[in-house]
Design a protein around this motif. Sequence first.
Motif, PDB file in Angstrom:
ATOM      1  N   SER A  27       0.543  -3.656  58.042  1.00  0.00           N
ATOM      2  CA  SER A  27       0.087  -2.732  57.009  1.00  0.00           C
ATOM      3  C   SER A  27      -0.273  -1.390  57.632  1.00  0.00           C
ATOM      4  CB  SER A  27      -1.116  -3.318  56.267  1.00  0.00           C
ATOM      5  OG  SER A  27      -2.209  -3.460  57.138  1.00  0.00           O
TER       6      SER A  27
ATOM      7  N   ASP B 272       5.606  -2.074  41.316  1.00  0.00           N
ATOM      8  CA  ASP B 272       5.454  -3.524  41.483  1.00  0.00           C
ATOM      9  C   ASP B 272       5.344  -4.222  40.127  1.00  0.00           C
ATOM     10  OD1 ASP B 272       5.628  -3.386  44.220  1.00  0.00           O
ATOM     11  OD2 ASP B 272       3.699  -4.350  44.598  1.00  0.00           O
TER      12      ASP B 272
ATOM     13  N   ARG C 187       3.129   3.029  43.304  1.00  0.00           N
ATOM     14  CA  ARG C 187       3.464   1.757  43.956  1.00  0.00           C
ATOM     15  C   ARG C 187       3.026   0.592  43.057  1.00  0.00           C
ATOM     16  NH1 ARG C 187       5.187   0.594  48.933  1.00  0.00           N
ATOM     17  NH2 ARG C 187       4.804   2.682  49.681  1.00  0.00           N
TER      18      ARG C 187
ATOM     19  N   ARG D   4       8.110 -10.880  46.926  1.00  0.00           N
ATOM     20  CA  ARG D   4       7.048 -10.317  46.089  1.00  0.00           C
ATOM     21  C   ARG D   4       5.874  -9.898  46.960  1.00  0.00           C
ATOM     22  NH1 ARG D   4       7.616 -14.827  41.579  1.00  0.00           N
ATOM     23  NH2 ARG D   4       9.192 -13.804  40.304  1.00  0.00           N
ATOM     24  N   SER D   5       5.230  -8.811  46.534  1.00  0.00           N
ATOM     25  CA  SER D   5       4.060  -8.337  47.271  1.00  0.00           C
ATOM     26  C   SER D   5       2.852  -9.205  46.941  1.00  0.00           C
ATOM     27  CB  SER D   5       3.775  -6.874  46.904  1.00  0.00           C
ATOM     28  OG  SER D   5       3.327  -6.776  45.568  1.00  0.00           O
TER      29      SER D   5
ATOM     30  N   GLN E  25      -1.923  -5.227  50.313  1.00  0.00           N
ATOM     31  CA  GLN E  25      -1.579  -5.759  48.999  1.00  0.00           C
ATOM     32  C   GLN E  25      -0.143  -5.457  48.583  1.00  0.00           C
ATOM     33  OE1 GLN E  25      -4.056  -3.648  49.526  1.00  0.00           O
ATOM     34  NE2 GLN E  25      -3.816  -1.854  48.256  1.00  0.00           N
ATOM     35  N   PHE E  26       0.514  -4.525  49.258  1.00  0.00           N
ATOM     36  CA  PHE E  26       1.893  -4.192  48.901  1.00  0.00           C
ATOM     37  C   PHE E  26       2.909  -4.748  49.899  1.00  0.00           C
ATOM     38  CE2 PHE E  26      -0.696  -0.701  47.058  1.00  0.00           C
ATOM     39  CZ  PHE E  26      -0.559  -1.090  45.742  1.00  0.00           C
ATOM     40  N   ILE E  27       2.439  -5.528  50.865  1.00  0.00           N
ATOM     41  CA  ILE E  27       3.337  -6.144  51.844  1.00  0.00           C
ATOM     42  C   ILE E  27       3.949  -7.395  51.230  1.00  0.00           C
ATOM     43  CG2 ILE E  27       3.413  -7.348  54.060  1.00  0.00           C
ATOM     44  CD1 ILE E  27       1.280  -5.504  55.049  1.00  0.00           C
ATOM     45  N   ARG E  28       5.193  -7.627  51.554  1.00  0.00           N
ATOM     46  CA  ARG E  28       5.906  -8.815  51.070  1.00  0.00           C
ATOM     47  C   ARG E  28       5.981  -9.804  52.226  1.00  0.00           C
ATOM     48  NH1 ARG E  28       8.898  -6.979  46.235  1.00  0.00           N
ATOM     49  NH2 ARG E  28       8.094  -4.890  45.897  1.00  0.00           N
TER      50      ARG E  28
END
Length: 96
Positions: A18, A67, A63, A33-34, A25-28
């Motif tokens: 990150s 999502d 972002r 899916r994140s 929270q936006f990492i897959r």
Amino acid sequence: MKVLILAGGKGARLWPLSRELVPKQFIRLFDNRSLFQHAVLRALKLSSPEEIFVVTNRKYRFRVLDDLAELGVSLPEENLLLEPEGKNTLPAICWG
């Protein structure tokens, strides 16, 4: 049931995955899916989209919207609470 999802932060905890522009929270991590998307899917099991609120930073607004769009979920505009600047978890929860 009202659900509050916090989607802010500086991206320091899962470094080097990150970063400030891509916080955890936006990492897959596990699939395509994140972590944020997984939180939304869990929230939808308990609530309708009208009862889900997201507290995030202004710089993550698009972002979050991207999502949500990938999931086919549309939240009311007033349910996206944009912090002018991050102040940590407790103020975000209180504001939400």
